[in-house]
Design an enzyme around this catalytic site. Structure first.
Site, PDB file in Angstrom:
ATOM      1  CG  LEU A  98     -17.255  71.437  -8.232  1.00 17.69           C
ATOM      2  CD1 LEU A  98     -16.748  72.416  -9.293  1.00 17.69           C
ATOM      3  CD2 LEU A  98     -17.343  72.128  -6.876  1.00 17.69           C
ATOM      4  CG  HIS A  99     -23.775  69.679  -5.954  1.00 15.24           C
ATOM      5  ND1 HIS A  99     -24.372  70.895  -5.704  1.00 15.24           N
ATOM      6  CD2 HIS A  99     -23.185  69.321  -4.785  1.00 15.24           C
ATOM      7  CE1 HIS A  99     -24.195  71.234  -4.447  1.00 15.24           C
ATOM      8  NE2 HIS A  99     -23.461  70.301  -3.860  1.00 15.24           N
ATOM      9  CB  SER A 122     -20.408  66.893  -2.017  1.00 17.01           C
ATOM     10  OG  SER A 122     -20.240  68.135  -2.664  1.00 17.01           O
ATOM     11  NE  ARG A 123     -20.250  65.728   4.800  1.00 16.90           N
ATOM     12  CZ  ARG A 123     -19.691  66.925   5.051  1.00 16.90           C
ATOM     13  NH1 ARG A 123     -20.338  68.026   4.748  1.00 16.90           N
ATOM     14  NH2 ARG A 123     -18.492  67.003   5.599  1.00 16.90           N
ATOM     15  CG  MET A 183     -14.986  71.563   1.284  1.00 17.66           C
ATOM     16  SD  MET A 183     -14.871  70.726   2.867  1.00 17.66           S
ATOM     17  CE  MET A 183     -16.453  69.959   2.974  1.00 17.66           C
ATOM     18  N   GLY A 184     -15.143  70.733  -3.518  1.00 15.50           N
ATOM     19  CA  GLY A 184     -15.129  69.883  -4.711  1.00 15.50           C
ATOM     20  C   GLY A 184     -16.307  68.934  -4.797  1.00 15.50           C
ATOM     21  CE  LYS A 239     -27.141  71.262   1.697  1.00  9.56           C
ATOM     22  NZ  LYS A 239     -25.947  71.159   2.482  1.00  9.56           N
ATOM     23  N   GLY A 282     -25.581  73.029  -7.309  1.00 11.85           N
ATOM     24  CA  GLY A 282     -25.569  74.059  -6.257  1.00 11.85           C
ATOM     25  C   GLY A 282     -24.304  74.893  -6.374  1.00 11.85           C
ATOM     26  CG  HIS A 283     -20.491  73.110  -5.520  1.00  8.70           C
ATOM     27  ND1 HIS A 283     -20.739  71.751  -5.496  1.00  8.70           N
ATOM     28  CD2 HIS A 283     -20.036  73.424  -4.278  1.00  8.70           C
ATOM     29  CE1 HIS A 283     -20.434  71.263  -4.306  1.00  8.70           C
ATOM     30  NE2 HIS A 283     -20.015  72.259  -3.544  1.00  8.70           N
TER      31      HIS A 283
HETATM   32  P1  AMP Z   1     -19.093  72.643  -0.101  1.00  4.94           P
HETATM   33  O1  AMP Z   1     -18.301  72.166  -1.279  1.00  4.94           O
HETATM   34  O2  AMP Z   1     -20.151  71.701   0.335  1.00  4.94           O
HETATM   35  O3  AMP Z   1     -18.217  73.150   1.020  1.00  4.94           O
HETATM   36  O4  AMP Z   1     -19.892  73.926  -0.620  1.00  4.94           O
HETATM   37  C1  AMP Z   1     -19.243  75.000  -1.221  1.00  4.94           C
HETATM   38  C2  AMP Z   1     -20.217  76.147  -1.375  1.00  4.94           C
HETATM   39  O5  AMP Z   1     -21.327  75.714  -2.175  1.00  4.94           O
HETATM   40  C3  AMP Z   1     -20.793  76.615  -0.034  1.00  4.94           C
HETATM   41  O6  AMP Z   1     -20.893  78.026  -0.041  1.00  4.94           O
HETATM   42  C4  AMP Z   1     -22.149  75.960  -0.012  1.00  4.94           C
HETATM   43  O7  AMP Z   1     -23.099  76.669   0.766  1.00  4.94           O
HETATM   44  C5  AMP Z   1     -22.527  76.010  -1.482  1.00  4.94           C
HETATM   45  N1  AMP Z   1     -23.554  74.982  -1.772  1.00  4.94           N
HETATM   46  C6  AMP Z   1     -23.514  73.667  -1.450  1.00  4.94           C
HETATM   47  N2  AMP Z   1     -24.661  73.058  -1.812  1.00  4.94           N
HETATM   48  C7  AMP Z   1     -25.451  74.019  -2.342  1.00  4.94           C
HETATM   49  C8  AMP Z   1     -26.775  74.028  -2.889  1.00  4.94           C
HETATM   50  N3  AMP Z   1     -27.513  72.926  -2.936  1.00  4.94           N
HETATM   51  N4  AMP Z   1     -27.257  75.206  -3.363  1.00  4.94           N
HETATM   52  C9  AMP Z   1     -26.522  76.327  -3.313  1.00  4.94           C
HETATM   53  N5  AMP Z   1     -25.270  76.393  -2.807  1.00  4.94           N
HETATM   54  C10 AMP Z   1     -24.741  75.253  -2.326  1.00  4.94           C
END
Ligand code: AMP
Length: 281
Positions: free
Chosen positions: A33-34, A186-187, A30-31, A149, A36-37
């Site tokens: 990005l950090h 992201s939150r 969902m953008g 996560k 983790g992404h």
């Molecule tokens: P989101 O943008 O939050 O929907 O996350 C997109 C993808 O990144 C999802 O598969 C999440 O599980 C993964 N993701 C988010 N935060 C982390 C993190 N801290 N470590 C690893 N993967 C993550």
């Protein structure tokens, strides 16, 4: 690296790659990005000839009153990060491109999606299953990358590809954390300075539970109580749920089994943020 807004153009580029025999990895996001992404993108780049990152804040997985309108966005930074990590294409559609006025089809799931986050976020997994199915059909990747996560989301997606015979390998990637243990999200940008200072207590409490399991405590109720007590100590942290579940079915288990398949999954409200985390036990 291309930023593409339309399904048609994305499909055309990917068809050309496939004609040349190239493999494709997809990282749905969902953008904002950090790292983790970033770890998902880096893994896809390593394992595939081409990597597509989708950046789409999916309206279907938010209910009224949730944070859809204020969800953080920074496309410039996202594209820089994707470029640096070696991604080849960002698919960044508008909501109208994904959901036309006459959109009537959904993908939904029972059981795995009903507890934990699904209990309080009614439409979330229906939205996740529908958008991930659409992304799979648009990008037709060989592999798709999801973070552990979001353990329930990963379990839901794995079940969906199994149930619907979708020929895509789902790769689960470890959670990336801040130095103090807070899971990157992201939150986290919603947290005030004071809230950010107490947020690492969530992972510290999960580690404490893991320690109890290693020392022989296997009763789920004792373990969840321990987590909740740690949260009571800090009035800013409000536990929404804390459960010991089977890591594949996401169903609560009365005891931690010795097979290494259990998770403690938690959601904790902290100011405007609702933080989720989990630990394998
Ligand atoms: P989101 O943008 O939050 O929907 O996350 C997109 C993808 O990144 C999802 O598969 C999440 O599980 C993964 N993701 C988010 N935060 C982390 C993190 N801290 N470590 C690893 N993967 C993550």
């Amino acid at each position: 690296m291309n930023i593409i807004k339309t399904i048609g153009e994305t499909r055309k580029i990917i068809k050309d790659w496939k004609k040349s025999g190239l493999t494709v990895g997809l990282v749905p996001t969902m953008g904002f990005l950090h790292e983790g992404h970033g770890s998902l993108i880096a893994r896809s780049v390593k394992e595939n000839d081409r990597t597509v990152v989708s950046v789409f804040v999916n309206p279907m997985q938010f209910s009224l009153g949730e944070d859809m309108g204020v969800y953080p966005r920074d496309m410039e930074r996202d594209s820089r990060m994707c470029q640096e990590l070696g991604a080849d294409l960002i698919f960044n559609p508008e909501a109208e491109e994904m959901y036309t006025k006459s959109f009537y089809s959904f993908v939904d799931m029972s059981v795995i999606s009903e507890g934990l986050c699904g209990a309080s976020r009614e439409n979330m997994f229906k939205g996740v299953c529908t958008v991930v199915s659409k992304l799979f059909n648009i990008v037709t990747p060989d592999r798709a990358y999801f973070g552990k996560k979001d353990a329930q989301q990963l379990a839901v997606v794995k079940q969906m590809v199994n149930d619907l015979n979708i020929d895509i390998k789902i790769v689960g990637c470890d959670c990336v954390r801040e130095a103090d243990g807070l899971a990157k999200s992201s939150r986290n940008s919603y947290l005030t300075h004071g809230e950010r200072a107490v947020a690492p207590k969530i992972y510290a409490a999960l580690l404490q539970v893991k320690k109890m399991v290693i020392c022989g405590e296997h009763h789920s109720c004792v373990l969840t109580e321990s987590f909740k007590r740690s949260m009571y100590d800090e009035p800013m942290l409000q536990t929404e749920y804390a459960e010991i579940v089977d890591g594949l079915t996401m169903q609560p288990v009365p005891q931690v089994t010795g097979q290494g398949r259990c998770l403690m999954a938690v959601a904790v409200k902290l100011g405007k943020a609702r933080l989720i985390d989990n630990i394998e036990i």
